[in-house]
Scaffold this active site. Structure first.
Site, PDB file in Angstrom:
ATOM      1  N   ALA A 151       0.829  -1.202   0.000  1.00  0.00           N
ATOM      2  CA  ALA A 151       0.000   0.000   0.000  1.00  0.00           C
ATOM      3  C   ALA A 151       0.869   1.260   0.000  1.00  0.00           C
ATOM      4  O   ALA A 151       0.600   2.219  -0.744  1.00  0.00           O
ATOM      5  CB  ALA A 151      -0.936  -0.005   1.210  1.00  0.00           C
ATOM      6  N   TYR A 152       1.899   1.247   0.822  1.00  0.00           N
ATOM      7  CA  TYR A 152       2.795   2.402   0.884  1.00  0.00           C
ATOM      8  C   TYR A 152       3.502   2.609  -0.444  1.00  0.00           C
ATOM      9  O   TYR A 152       3.589   3.724  -0.961  1.00  0.00           O
ATOM     10  CB  TYR A 152       3.798   2.173   2.010  1.00  0.00           C
ATOM     11  CG  TYR A 152       4.816   3.273   2.209  1.00  0.00           C
ATOM     12  CD1 TYR A 152       4.435   4.603   2.200  1.00  0.00           C
ATOM     13  CD2 TYR A 152       6.160   2.970   2.438  1.00  0.00           C
ATOM     14  CE1 TYR A 152       5.362   5.612   2.405  1.00  0.00           C
ATOM     15  CE2 TYR A 152       7.092   3.970   2.647  1.00  0.00           C
ATOM     16  CZ  TYR A 152       6.699   5.290   2.626  1.00  0.00           C
ATOM     17  OH  TYR A 152       7.611   6.285   2.829  1.00  0.00           O
ATOM     18  N   GLY A 153       4.003   1.518  -1.022  1.00  0.00           N
ATOM     19  CA  GLY A 153       4.690   1.617  -2.299  1.00  0.00           C
ATOM     20  C   GLY A 153       3.779   2.127  -3.397  1.00  0.00           C
ATOM     21  O   GLY A 153       4.186   2.917  -4.258  1.00  0.00           O
TER      22      GLY A 153
END
Length: 249
Positions: A151-153
């Site tokens: 999700a962060y990426g």
């Protein structure tokens, strides 16, 4: 020495960590600095540390607040030459553990906020003959093991794509757009290290220079140099300020 005298910089999430490190370096180089963030008390302390810096309170997840942040900067200093999109809520965790709310917050505070703020500052930059926009991204988007960082990426890769597009569309206006991917010993990184000691130790072993960067001297001063005319032919690129760890090829 980098000279940014006469330039105006807006740094979101500028009250602490990497944002404050960048703001400090920009101010040292002569730029007038506006800090933005959600907590007035934190911003007030940071602004006091930087001679003549000012601050405006606002949540970059809110469209109206983004407009007020930009308008407040232009009203205070007469324009904007440098935008640093640093504020970000981080949706860390494995895919099945990240909630919809956390994922949406990541996009609203990251690529959507950057999208809005870039569009808002572009007219002000054109009126001053150009400018430089920095989107803070992450090598987490190109990790060898993406588990726990999907999700962060995804959030950070979206910011890179938007930056590339803006660099292409606004280059003739002398507006440069760069993505910066730092590894810095910020308060958020310190919390992550404390919560994931074994993973952190393994992570640090993959950094060729063997250490995390200092938000001011390693990250901030590099950004100040990139904002100067000495880097005037560089745009649309991702700059990995990470001690040599990541490959964005």
């Amino acid at each position: 020495m980098v000279d940014l005298s006469g330039k105006v910089a807006l740094v979101t999430g500028g009250g602490r960590g990497v944002g404050l490190g960048i703001a400090t370096a920009l101010r040292e180089a002569g730029a007038r600095v506006m800090l933005s963030g959600r907590t007035a008390a934190v911003l007030a302390v940071a602004a006091e540390r930087l001679a003549d810096a000012r601050y405006v309170v606002g949540d970059v997840r809110d469209e109206v607040a983004c407009g007020a942040i930009v308008d407040g900067t232009v009203a205070a200093f007469g324009g904007i030459d440098i935008l640093v999109n640093n504020a970000q809520e981080v949706p860390l965790g494995r895919i099945e553990d990240v909630t919809d709310a956390a994922f949406v917050a990541g996009f609203e505070s990251g690529p959507l906020a950057a999208f809005r703020l870039m569009k808002l500052v572009a007219p002000a930059m054109r009126s001053r003959g150009g400018g430089v926009i920095f989107n803070l991204v992450s090598s987490a988007a190109v990790r060898w093991d993406m588990a726990g960082f999907g999700a962060y990426g995804a959030v950070k890769q979206a910011m890179r794509v938007l930056g590339r597009a803006a660099a292409s569309e606004w280059g003739r206006d002398n507006i440069r757009v760069l993505s910066v991917a730092p590894h810095a010993l910020s308060e958020a990184m310190e919390r992550w290290i404390a919560a994931h000691a074994d993973e952190a130790a393994a992570f640090f072993r993959t950094i060729p220079l063997g250490r995390l960067g200092d938000p001011h001297t390693d990250i901030g001063r590099a950004v100040a140099m990139l904002a100067s005319d000495d880097a005037g032919y560089l745009t649309g690129a991702t700059i990995p300020l990470d001690g040599g760890q990541a490959s964005f090829d």
